[in-house]
Structure formats: structure tokens, C-alpha cells
Design a protein around this motif. Sequence first.
Motif, short mmCIF file in Angstrom:
data_model
loop_
_atom_site.label_atom_id
_atom_site.label_comp_id
_atom_site.label_asym_id
_atom_site.label_seq_id
_atom_site.Cartn_x
_atom_site.Cartn_y
_atom_site.Cartn_z
N THR A 135 -7.29 -5.69 2.51
CA THR A 135 -7.93 -5.22 1.28
C THR A 135 -6.97 -4.29 0.55
O THR A 135 -5.88 -3.97 1.05
CB THR A 135 -9.23 -4.45 1.58
OG1 THR A 135 -8.90 -3.15 2.11
CG2 THR A 135 -10.11 -5.19 2.57
N LYS B 66 0.83 -1.21 0.00
CA LYS B 66 0.00 0.00 0.00
C LYS B 66 0.86 1.26 0.00
O LYS B 66 0.57 2.24 -0.70
CB LYS B 66 -0.94 -0.01 1.21
CG LYS B 66 -2.00 -1.10 1.13
CD LYS B 66 -2.92 -1.10 2.34
CE LYS B 66 -3.97 -2.20 2.21
NZ LYS B 66 -4.96 -2.20 3.30
N CYS C 48 -9.28 8.69 0.75
CA CYS C 48 -9.44 7.24 0.81
C CYS C 48 -9.29 6.60 -0.57
O CYS C 48 -9.50 5.40 -0.72
CB CYS C 48 -10.80 6.88 1.41
SG CYS C 48 -12.20 7.50 0.47
N ARG C 49 -8.91 7.40 -1.57
CA ARG C 49 -8.72 6.88 -2.92
C ARG C 49 -7.60 7.65 -3.60
O ARG C 49 -7.78 8.78 -4.03
CB ARG C 49 -10.01 7.00 -3.73
CG ARG C 49 -9.98 6.26 -5.05
CD ARG C 49 -11.28 6.48 -5.80
NE ARG C 49 -11.35 5.67 -6.99
CZ ARG C 49 -12.27 5.83 -7.95
NH1 ARG C 49 -13.18 6.79 -7.82
NH2 ARG C 49 -12.28 5.06 -9.01
N ARG D 91 -14.85 9.37 -1.95
CA ARG D 91 -13.94 8.69 -2.87
C ARG D 91 -13.79 9.41 -4.20
O ARG D 91 -12.74 9.31 -4.85
CB ARG D 91 -14.42 7.25 -3.11
CG ARG D 91 -14.23 6.34 -1.93
CD ARG D 91 -14.77 4.94 -2.18
NE ARG D 91 -14.14 4.30 -3.32
CZ ARG D 91 -12.96 3.68 -3.29
NH1 ARG D 91 -12.26 3.64 -2.17
NH2 ARG D 91 -12.48 3.11 -4.37
N HIS E 122 -7.70 -1.20 0.02
CA HIS E 122 -8.05 0.16 0.43
C HIS E 122 -7.16 0.65 1.57
O HIS E 122 -6.75 -0.11 2.44
CB HIS E 122 -9.52 0.21 0.85
CG HIS E 122 -10.46 -0.27 -0.21
ND1 HIS E 122 -10.65 0.39 -1.39
CD2 HIS E 122 -11.24 -1.37 -0.26
CE1 HIS E 122 -11.51 -0.26 -2.13
NE2 HIS E 122 -11.89 -1.34 -1.48
N TYR E 123 -6.93 1.96 1.58
CA TYR E 123 -6.16 2.60 2.64
C TYR E 123 -6.44 4.10 2.59
O TYR E 123 -7.02 4.62 1.63
CB TYR E 123 -4.65 2.34 2.49
CG TYR E 123 -4.07 2.80 1.17
CD1 TYR E 123 -3.59 4.10 1.01
CD2 TYR E 123 -3.97 1.93 0.08
CE1 TYR E 123 -3.05 4.53 -0.20
CE2 TYR E 123 -3.43 2.34 -1.12
CZ TYR E 123 -2.97 3.64 -1.26
OH TYR E 123 -2.44 4.08 -2.46
#
Length: 371
Positions: free
Chosen positions: A356, A28, A327-328, A303, A358-359
Motif C-alpha cells: 500500500t 516509500k 503514520c502520515r 493521522r 501507507h508507512y
Amino acid sequence: MRCGYFDAGACRSCTHLLTPYGDQLAAKDAHARAALPDGVRWLAPVASAEGGFRNKAKMVVAGPVDDPTLGILDTDGRGVDLRGCALYSPAMHVLLPALAALVSTARLTPYDVPTRRGELKHVLVTESPDGEFLVRWVLRTTEALPRLRKHLPAFLAEHPEVVVVTANLQPDHKAVLEGDEEVVLTERSTLRVEVDGVGLHLGPRAFFQTNTAVAGALYRRARAWADEVAPSSVLDLYCGVGGFALHLAAPGRRVHGVEVSEQAVASARTTAAELGLDVTFDAGDATGVTGADAELVVVNPPRRGLGSQLCATLERSAATTLVYSSCRVTSLARDLAALPSWVPEEAQVLDMFPHTDHYEVIVRLRRQVPQ
């Protein structure tokens, strides 16, 4: 981390569960670094606990009323029970079976997607660090409300940790989590979530990060950056219940937040009053802000990112420091390209969502040329 649901193929939401957590975090961090311009100083990424970190359970209710499932739906629209998911706390694991029992006792017939029959669609649960809970029942109509009201007092007597209960009405047969109407069934209407001494009030529809511990690290990072530049004024756009604005408050510093949700603004004002902070909030569309003349501006958009209109406003503003929480990262990178007067100086990845893709990533930007 091992998960019986994952091993059995019942749930694959944690797509990277078999990857060692350190490798997940490194991937990430590398992904965020590749998306942002060269020259940014990167702080070490903030790790999460691997399990027990989720403060929210968004459970689809399915199956027969005497033996309901709380979890997700399979490809045929049938319920898959996930009450033992390792992402939830031990206290959540105790409460979810009790909520399933209340479904049966109050005869809250689960909604059956294939046949479009039934009343109860979801149960949405939020947990505070103090072990208190907010529970929302998403119903198709008001038909089941009298039975829920009848059996709720006995349930609350057995589970005093549940301090807020509401019924949300979502009549449509579509993949929408909640409807517009919310009926509060308890004396309290907000859940108090304390983060670093700031007791945020979450209403039933309020947005709050899924990972409370990492949210605290996010607010601390923004506060550290604010203290470095020592602005006399701060504007927090997309402020929600006031997480950033209230953490950035300081003597001699004027802080103002803007959020479209009137409920969230009311909650933010409640916290500010309880703490005696000189922080103000207005309900309004952040993209419609015509001026951003505070010295420091914080943005925490959804997002989709800021968009061209708000980026143009920030370009014209008198602000000298911008803190962007995203967040995107793809939306973040697009917005940075639309902010040529701003130079990203420092950034950090915060892992809100282990296992996942996502971060969260937070960036501090400096005004390159005077406006």
C-alpha cells in the motif's frame, strides 16, 4: 507475492501488489525524504515480511447465515469472502473458518447492507505473537447475544487459543466499524501481546500497530535514541497501551504517558505493574496538556497530526529532544513547519503496511534554541 483474490479482481486493497517489494520500500523511503526538510540523516528503512504480517483481521460478515462470507463488500453491498488472504498468519487462516461456522451454529444472521436487515456486522480478530486471539463480534442489537453465549463455551473448548471474546453493539446504518458499548463474554478481557519482553495488554478497543514485528522495530528505534541522550524524564503523548513509554523505561528515568482512552491507560498500568517499572499513566487529551517539561517528549498522534495547540505547547516546553512517530508524512511535515524551535536530525521509514502507500516514519528532533 501472488494473490488469487487480486488476480480475480475480487480485492484490490493491496494496490502495489504487482510492484516488487524492494521497489515499494524504496518508493516509500523516497516519498518520506522528499516531504521532510533537507539535512535530515536517514537510516535504512525497516522492511516487513511480504505476507503473514497482519495481526488484525477486520472482516465484514455478509451472505446467508448458513454460508456466510468474511471479508469485504463489493460495490453492490454484497459479501466477498477473504478468509484465505495471504496477509494473515496460518493460525488466523485456521481460526476464520471456525468463526464462520460459529456464525451458522449460533444463527448470527449477517447484516445485509442493501436491505438493512440482520444482526451481525463484523468480526474483528487480533492475534498475539504467542498465538492467542481476541475476537469481537459487532452486532446491531442484543438480540443475538443469548445464542452467542449459549454456543460460545463449546467453541472455546475446541479453540483454546481464543482467550478474549466480546460483543460490540453498533446499531447505526453507517460506515462505522464499532459502537460505544462492549460486552465482555470471557473471563479475560485483555490480550497479552509481547514485544521485546514487554507484555502489552490490549483491550477490545485498544489501538495497536497492525504489524507486530515492525512495531517492535519502531519501539527499539525510539529506545536507542532515548539511550543516546539519556534523559532523566520522558513524556509520552498519545501513549495508547504504553508501547513507547514502557520500552523507554530505565533506571533513574521518570516516564509518564497520557492517553484519552481510560481502558488503554488501565492496560498500560497493568503492564507497568507486572514488569515492576516506575512508569505512570494518566487518562486525558494530549492536545490539552498545558506543559511538556520532560527532557524528552514522544508523540504518536493519529493521522491528523498534532495540530496547532499541541505544537504551541511543545514550542513553549522545556524539552530538549522530541521523538515524533507518524503514520502520515504530510501531517508530520505540516507539524514540523509549526515547530520552528525544533530541528529534525534523524529519521527512519518503517513499513507497517506492505503493498500500500501507507508507512510509518519516526523522527528525532533537537531543540534549536533554549526556551
